[in-house]
Design a protein around this motif. Sequence first.
Motif, PDB file in Angstrom:
ATOM      1  N   GLU A 198      -7.752  -5.810 -36.609  1.00 16.01           N
ATOM      2  CA  GLU A 198      -8.548  -6.810 -37.313  1.00 16.01           C
ATOM      3  C   GLU A 198      -8.536  -6.558 -38.814  1.00 16.01           C
ATOM      4  O   GLU A 198      -8.495  -7.491 -39.617  1.00 16.01           O
ATOM      5  CB  GLU A 198      -9.981  -6.801 -36.775  1.00 16.01           C
ATOM      6  N   TYR A 199      -8.582  -5.275 -39.189  1.00 18.19           N
ATOM      7  CA  TYR A 199      -8.514  -4.973 -40.612  1.00 18.19           C
ATOM      8  C   TYR A 199      -7.157  -5.352 -41.185  1.00 18.19           C
ATOM      9  O   TYR A 199      -7.064  -5.938 -42.265  1.00 18.19           O
ATOM     10  CB  TYR A 199      -8.780  -3.500 -40.886  1.00 18.19           C
ATOM     11  N   VAL A 200      -6.075  -5.015 -40.478  1.00 18.09           N
ATOM     12  CA  VAL A 200      -4.732  -5.320 -40.951  1.00 18.09           C
ATOM     13  C   VAL A 200      -4.572  -6.825 -41.130  1.00 18.09           C
ATOM     14  O   VAL A 200      -3.998  -7.298 -42.118  1.00 18.09           O
ATOM     15  CB  VAL A 200      -3.679  -4.761 -39.979  1.00 18.09           C
ATOM     16  N   ALA A 201      -5.111  -7.607 -40.188  1.00 16.27           N
ATOM     17  CA  ALA A 201      -5.022  -9.059 -40.297  1.00 16.27           C
ATOM     18  C   ALA A 201      -5.788  -9.566 -41.514  1.00 16.27           C
ATOM     19  O   ALA A 201      -5.313 -10.440 -42.249  1.00 16.27           O
ATOM     20  CB  ALA A 201      -5.563  -9.705 -39.022  1.00 16.27           C
ATOM     21  N   ALA A 202      -6.975  -8.990 -41.755  1.00 18.30           N
ATOM     22  CA  ALA A 202      -7.761  -9.388 -42.927  1.00 18.30           C
ATOM     23  C   ALA A 202      -7.074  -8.974 -44.215  1.00 18.30           C
ATOM     24  O   ALA A 202      -7.077  -9.708 -45.209  1.00 18.30           O
ATOM     25  CB  ALA A 202      -9.156  -8.783 -42.846  1.00 18.30           C
ATOM     26  N   ARG A 203      -6.461  -7.792 -44.195  1.00 17.97           N
ATOM     27  CA  ARG A 203      -5.767  -7.309 -45.391  1.00 17.97           C
ATOM     28  C   ARG A 203      -4.544  -8.160 -45.696  1.00 17.97           C
ATOM     29  O   ARG A 203      -4.302  -8.523 -46.851  1.00 17.97           O
ATOM     30  CB  ARG A 203      -5.354  -5.853 -45.190  1.00 17.97           C
ATOM     31  N   ASP A 204      -3.790  -8.513 -44.665  1.00 14.97           N
ATOM     32  CA  ASP A 204      -2.589  -9.319 -44.868  1.00 14.97           C
ATOM     33  C   ASP A 204      -2.915 -10.716 -45.374  1.00 14.97           C
ATOM     34  O   ASP A 204      -2.113 -11.328 -46.085  1.00 14.97           O
ATOM     35  CB  ASP A 204      -1.796  -9.413 -43.563  1.00 14.97           C
ATOM     36  N   SER A 205      -4.097 -11.218 -45.017  1.00 19.56           N
ATOM     37  CA  SER A 205      -4.510 -12.535 -45.498  1.00 19.56           C
ATOM     38  C   SER A 205      -5.268 -12.445 -46.817  1.00 19.56           C
ATOM     39  O   SER A 205      -5.861 -13.418 -47.265  1.00 19.56           O
ATOM     40  CB  SER A 205      -5.385 -13.234 -44.446  1.00 19.56           C
ATOM     41  N   GLN A 206      -5.265 -11.227 -47.410  1.00 21.28           N
ATOM     42  CA  GLN A 206      -5.891 -10.977 -48.709  1.00 21.28           C
ATOM     43  C   GLN A 206      -7.383 -11.306 -48.705  1.00 21.28           C
ATOM     44  O   GLN A 206      -7.928 -11.839 -49.660  1.00 21.28           O
ATOM     45  CB  GLN A 206      -5.181 -11.779 -49.808  1.00 21.28           C
ATOM     46  N   GLU A 207      -8.042 -10.933 -47.617  1.00 22.39           N
ATOM     47  CA  GLU A 207      -9.475 -11.152 -47.491  1.00 22.39           C
ATOM     48  C   GLU A 207     -10.270  -9.868 -47.680  1.00 22.39           C
ATOM     49  O   GLU A 207     -11.480  -9.857 -47.469  1.00 22.39           O
ATOM     50  CB  GLU A 207      -9.793 -11.754 -46.111  1.00 22.39           C
ATOM     51  N   THR A 208      -9.597  -8.780 -48.044  1.00 18.39           N
ATOM     52  CA  THR A 208     -10.279  -7.492 -48.166  1.00 18.39           C
ATOM     53  C   THR A 208     -10.325  -7.043 -49.618  1.00 18.39           C
ATOM     54  O   THR A 208      -9.506  -7.440 -50.443  1.00 18.39           O
ATOM     55  CB  THR A 208      -9.563  -6.410 -47.338  1.00 18.39           C
TER      56      THR A 208
END
Length: 227
Positions: A75-85
Amino acid sequence: RRRGHFQARTPLTMSAFTVTASLASRVASAASTTAPRRAVVVKAGGFSPDKTVGTEPVVFFTDKNGDAKRGTEAEYVAARDSQETYRASTVTGVLPGWAAGAIADSTINYTIQQAFAFKAPEGHVRGTVSGPELMNGRLAMVAFVSAAGAELSSAETVSQQFADAPVAVLFTISCIIFGSLISYQANTEPTAVGPFTAEKEVLNGRCAMVGMGSLLAFETLKHVALL
């Protein structure tokens, strides 16, 4: 008569029994439907006291809005890849390799010697701007505006102004140096506020140093206030 009495009460007794049985069946039915639903809610929560999601460790991170988030590594990787972190951190005791880069810029700190050196340390966010130049520039900006304003209102020279309130002047100087030192050592990137950027701060500081130096030189030679 007595027989009729019993016949009259029998339907009432049966009616009460029927109502009781009906209520009991409804309660049992409700319990049977609530139990699975409650179990689903527990599973949906997912976060157990040992900081895991099922069998996976929890990852705590901050999104770009500054809100605290938690979830699995995927879930973190997905958020990071979508530049949401914004920044990732874990409380499981182990910092994953994929999260190390997210906080690499916050681990760079410089010593006091490097902050006071006349050459900017390598890798600093300020580039070639050294600590002394930054501090002197900020001091000069505050000093020039304050001195010019005081001369216009009181016609006193800079030395006379200092003699009037030496403690206040020294306290102001200490605060500016201390605040600049903390941010410079921490390698904090300055945030632009409208037209005021880091580059313009340095330029204004250099102009203020020249202006303050000229003001002091004139008053030293003429012994009168310039303004």
